[in-house]
Design a protein around this motif. Structure first.
Motif, PDB file in Angstrom:
ATOM      1  N   UNK A 527      17.497  -9.275   0.240  1.00 54.35           N
ATOM      2  CA  UNK A 527      17.828  -8.123  -0.598  1.00 54.35           C
ATOM      3  C   UNK A 527      17.005  -8.087  -1.880  1.00 54.35           C
ATOM      4  N   UNK A 528      16.454  -6.929  -2.177  1.00 49.99           N
ATOM      5  CA  UNK A 528      15.692  -6.632  -3.400  1.00 49.99           C
ATOM      6  C   UNK A 528      14.277  -7.194  -3.412  1.00 49.99           C
ATOM      7  N   UNK A 529      13.877  -7.898  -2.354  1.00 48.68           N
ATOM      8  CA  UNK A 529      12.494  -8.400  -2.331  1.00 48.68           C
ATOM      9  C   UNK A 529      11.527  -7.225  -2.314  1.00 48.68           C
ATOM     10  N   UNK A 530      10.530  -7.222  -3.200  1.00 47.64           N
ATOM     11  CA  UNK A 530       9.558  -6.128  -3.200  1.00 47.64           C
ATOM     12  C   UNK A 530       8.761  -6.102  -1.902  1.00 47.64           C
ATOM     13  N   UNK A 531       8.303  -4.922  -1.525  1.00 43.98           N
ATOM     14  CA  UNK A 531       7.485  -4.773  -0.321  1.00 43.98           C
ATOM     15  C   UNK A 531       6.103  -4.277  -0.758  1.00 43.98           C
ATOM     16  N   UNK A 532       5.097  -4.992  -0.352  1.00 39.05           N
ATOM     17  CA  UNK A 532       3.730  -4.670  -0.744  1.00 39.05           C
ATOM     18  C   UNK A 532       2.848  -4.551   0.491  1.00 39.05           C
ATOM     19  N   UNK A 533       1.637  -4.065   0.285  1.00 40.16           N
ATOM     20  CA  UNK A 533       0.655  -3.963   1.357  1.00 40.16           C
ATOM     21  C   UNK A 533      -0.672  -4.551   0.888  1.00 40.16           C
ATOM     22  N   UNK A 534      -1.501  -4.902   1.859  1.00 42.47           N
ATOM     23  CA  UNK A 534      -2.817  -5.457   1.584  1.00 42.47           C
ATOM     24  C   UNK A 534      -3.879  -4.465   2.045  1.00 42.47           C
ATOM     25  N   UNK A 535      -4.909  -4.306   1.226  1.00 44.18           N
ATOM     26  CA  UNK A 535      -6.042  -3.449   1.579  1.00 44.18           C
ATOM     27  C   UNK A 535      -7.285  -4.327   1.600  1.00 44.18           C
ATOM     28  N   UNK A 536      -8.026  -4.276   2.713  1.00 44.71           N
ATOM     29  CA  UNK A 536      -9.135  -5.202   2.955  1.00 44.71           C
ATOM     30  C   UNK A 536     -10.410  -4.417   3.236  1.00 44.71           C
ATOM     31  N   UNK A 537     -11.542  -4.961   2.757  1.00 46.13           N
ATOM     32  CA  UNK A 537     -12.850  -4.365   3.035  1.00 46.13           C
ATOM     33  C   UNK A 537     -13.800  -5.443   3.540  1.00 46.13           C
ATOM     34  N   UNK A 538     -14.990  -5.028   3.967  1.00 48.15           N
ATOM     35  CA  UNK A 538     -15.999  -5.964   4.461  1.00 48.15           C
ATOM     36  C   UNK A 538     -16.453  -6.928   3.357  1.00 48.15           C
ATOM     37  N   UNK A 539     -17.002  -8.065   3.769  1.00 40.06           N
ATOM     38  CA  UNK A 539     -17.530  -9.057   2.843  1.00 40.06           C
ATOM     39  C   UNK A 539     -18.550  -8.435   1.895  1.00 40.06           C
ATOM     40  N   UNK A 540     -18.383  -8.759   0.618  1.00 35.33           N
ATOM     41  CA  UNK A 540     -19.229  -8.262  -0.472  1.00 35.33           C
ATOM     42  C   UNK A 540     -19.176  -6.752  -0.662  1.00 35.33           C
ATOM     43  N   UNK A 541     -18.197  -6.111  -0.065  1.00 37.76           N
ATOM     44  CA  UNK A 541     -17.949  -4.696  -0.319  1.00 37.76           C
ATOM     45  C   UNK A 541     -16.780  -4.545  -1.307  1.00 37.76           C
ATOM     46  N   UNK A 542     -16.724  -5.436  -2.282  1.00 41.24           N
ATOM     47  CA  UNK A 542     -15.646  -5.435  -3.271  1.00 41.24           C
ATOM     48  C   UNK A 542     -15.629  -4.133  -4.068  1.00 41.24           C
ATOM     49  N   UNK A 543     -16.808  -3.646  -4.454  1.00 45.26           N
ATOM     50  CA  UNK A 543     -16.867  -2.360  -5.160  1.00 45.26           C
ATOM     51  C   UNK A 543     -16.334  -1.229  -4.288  1.00 45.26           C
ATOM     52  N   UNK A 544     -16.713  -1.255  -3.014  1.00 51.07           N
ATOM     53  CA  UNK A 544     -16.224  -0.218  -2.101  1.00 51.07           C
ATOM     54  C   UNK A 544     -14.707  -0.290  -1.940  1.00 51.07           C
ATOM     55  N   UNK A 545     -14.163  -1.504  -1.961  1.00 56.04           N
ATOM     56  CA  UNK A 545     -12.710  -1.655  -1.865  1.00 56.04           C
ATOM     57  C   UNK A 545     -12.035  -0.984  -3.055  1.00 56.04           C
ATOM     58  N   UNK A 546     -12.554  -1.205  -4.250  1.00 57.85           N
ATOM     59  CA  UNK A 546     -11.944  -0.592  -5.435  1.00 57.85           C
ATOM     60  C   UNK A 546     -12.132   0.920  -5.431  1.00 57.85           C
ATOM     61  N   UNK A 547     -13.290   1.379  -4.976  1.00 59.09           N
ATOM     62  CA  UNK A 547     -13.482   2.826  -4.865  1.00 59.09           C
ATOM     63  C   UNK A 547     -12.475   3.432  -3.886  1.00 59.09           C
ATOM     64  N   UNK A 548     -12.201   2.712  -2.799  1.00 52.98           N
ATOM     65  CA  UNK A 548     -11.204   3.177  -1.834  1.00 52.98           C
ATOM     66  C   UNK A 548      -9.804   3.168  -2.452  1.00 52.98           C
ATOM     67  N   UNK A 549      -9.488   2.140  -3.225  1.00 55.74           N
ATOM     68  CA  UNK A 549      -8.182   2.090  -3.888  1.00 55.74           C
ATOM     69  C   UNK A 549      -8.000   3.281  -4.829  1.00 55.74           C
TER      70      UNK A 549
END
Length: 559
Positions: A527-549
């Motif tokens: 009860x009351x545990x937060x529910x979250x999700x993970x968003x993943x991108x290709x290796x070294x596509x960290x900038x693209x991941x943030x743009x997607x976020x």
């Protein structure tokens, strides 16, 4: 002075070591308690009988002033930096507010291993004087409080790699801490981590970190204290490390934001002074843990602007564009991963995934959704568990024995695939070759499924009960292939026991592990545990991941 009456809530005991070991631990805990003034100690009426959800106590306990409540509850790091720069708040007032709230949080969740309010206030005074004298801040983090994971060296404070025998006082800042300090950060505490830094639960010689939303649950691990402290608003920005889920797991369990960068994107120099044998084949990464999307971006901007690769040539000098970077051509191709092929996530996570899919489906011009099935998760998990312990666990066993420290149950669990004998150089090379072949196959499969990013669970459930953080698939898979991943909150929390169950389409277990996970769900109280999700991108596509976020922000109600 403290009266020595500091009580830290614990819901399940931890094993005891030898009398000599316990005496050393007791001395460390007594030294910590002596720093805490009487006026910051919670009444025993609270600590002896705490509610299941303790997140409201900092506001209700009467220790914090109205201004301190405002500072700690109504600002993220970006806004707080602006408020300090404009002189709405002094850096001293901010340091005091977060230090006080942190020690309140510790008494309820066991999130700290060190606390140094006086030092933080002195640092903040110097920052205030600089701003008053020059009219300028020292940097973009001027006066922003930062909490730091125990193993990261901070000048004048103790660190360890998760065993008492390795505890030392550091005479210098690690590279990351030096960058943050130069940018104006104020350090005021260090946070709890598990034995050996290799559990998805923060259980250590200092005690067990509790989930603020339900103290019968884990706060995740290994950056467990950070996550609990942030969820209690006793911190605004923290730093985690991640080799199997150690940022993303606790961020997920505690309902906050967390980002694991691709390896060698951010500096880890001096985090583990003698190295970690697992990194022969699985590289550790680091990243921010915080309360908003833009604070993750702020952290990345500040650290990358310091050009850390000039000091550490292992780092890859990729300029940071983050949330404001170029977006993928619309529609963004999103893979929705509802299962890793080995385990089906528990009902609250399935509910959040269904909500995300529904939300994104409303904007077909922006998002092209498709199911995503990860390539051979079971193989990846088998390989990574062997790669973590090329010494057969000998180093862990020897270090524990040297201090008379007991081995915790989750340490036994993570060592179970290590055997007892060290691998030969040829065997370590075989693991490297298998890893690289797997990564190629994984990338080929990702390309075949034609996705830009994947949205998936962080863990098999919203959180887990104590000593049951056994299944790391949803995070460790992406450590094995070295893909960046961000954890984001959803509007959901787990319901009361018995109020939700697996949907009909997921009613049948798909593995023995899955059967066990379902038993844990049926028996547990989440009860009351937060529910979250993970968003993943290709290796070294960290900038693209943030743009997607940034593109996902409105649809998924991201802050």
């Amino acid at each position: 002075m403290s009266s020595g009456k500091l009580v830290v809530v614990q819901t399940k005991p931890i094993p005891k070591g030898t009398p000599e070991f316990q005496a050393r631990v007791d001395a460390i805990l007594a030294e910590f308690a002596a720093k805490v003034p009487d006026e910051l100690i919670l009444p025993t009426s609270i600590t002896s009988n705490p509610p299941k959800n303790v997140t409201g106590i900092p506001r209700e306990c009467g220790i914090l002033t109205e201004e301190e409540l405002d500072i700690t509850e109504n600002y993220d790091a970006v806004a707080l930096a602006e408020a300090i720069a404009s002189k709405k708040f002094t850096a001293v007032a901010v340091a005091k507010a977060f230090s006080k709230r942190a020690i309140i949080a510790h008494q309820l969740t066991c999130c700290l291993v060190d606390w140094f309010m006086d030092e933080a206030i002195e640092t903040a005074k110097a920052l205030d004087e600089h701003l008053e004298k020059t009219g300028k801040t020292v940097g973009p983090l001027h006066g922003v409080p930062f909490s730091i994971k125990e193993h990261m060296p901070l000048a004048g404070h103790y660190s360890s790699v998760g065993y008492l025998e390795t505890r030392v006082k550091d005479d210098h800042d690690a590279q990351m801490m030096a960058i943050l300090r130069k940018a104006g950060a104020v350090f005021y505490c260090k946070t709890n981590q598990p034995q050996g830094i290799m559990h998805l639960e923060g259980v250590s010689i200092y005690g067990r970190v509790l989930n603020p939303y339900n103290i019968g649950l884990s706060a995740g691990g290994s950056t467990s204290g950070e996550a609990a402290l942030l969820a209690m608003r006793g911190s605004i920005l923290g730093v985690g490390t991640d080799i199997g889920g150690s940022i993303r797991g606790p961020a997920g369990f505690c309902g906050i934001y967390g980002f694991k960068a691709t390896s060698y994107t951010l500096p880890c120099k001096d985090f583990l002074p003698n190295g970690f044998a697992a990194e022969l084949n699985v590289l550790c990464s680091t990243g921010p843990m915080c309360l908003t999307l833009r604070d993750m971006d702020l952290f990345m901007k500040v650290v990358q602007a310091a050009k850390p690769y000039l000091e550490d040539p292992r780092l890859v000098p990729i300029p940071w564009t983050g949330l404001t970077g170029p977006k993928s051509p619309a529609p963004l191709k999103i893979g929705i991963m509802t299962s890793d092929g080995v385990n089906i996530p528990q009902p609250p996570v399935l509910r959040a995934l269904a909500w995300a899919k529904s939300q994104l489906s409303k904007s077909p011009e922006l998002f092209n959704l498709k199911p995503y099935h990860p390539y051979q998760t079971a193989t990846a998990m088998q390989n990574i568990r062997k790669a973590y312990w090329p010494d057969g666990g000998k180093g862990t066993r020897d270090t524990l024995a040297a201090a008379g420290e007991p081995m915790f149950s989750l340490t036994e669990w993570i060592l179970k695939d290590a055997g007892t004998e060290p691998l030969t150089p040829d065997q370590i090379l075989d693991l490297r070759v298998a890893r690289d072949r797997f990564r190629v196959k994984f990338a080929e499969d990702w390309n075949k499924q034609d996705v830009d990013i994947v949205i998936c669970p962080v863990f098999v459930g919203p959180a887990c009960e104590h000593d049951t953080a056994l299944y790391w698939n949803y995070t460790a898979l992406f450590n094995y292939v070295d893909y960046p991943g961000a954890v984001v909150p959803t509007p959901f929390k787990a319901l009361k026991k018995g109020e939700e169950d697996y949907p009909a389409e997921f009613a049948t277990p798909i593995s023995a592990e899955d059967e066990h996970i379902r038993r844990l769900w049926a028996e547990g109280d989440f009860e009351d545990a937060p529910v979250t999700l993970q968003v993943v991108a290709r290796k070294y596509h960290d900038n693209d991941l943030f743009a997607a976020l940034d593109t996902l922000k409105e649809a998924l109600q991201l802050k």
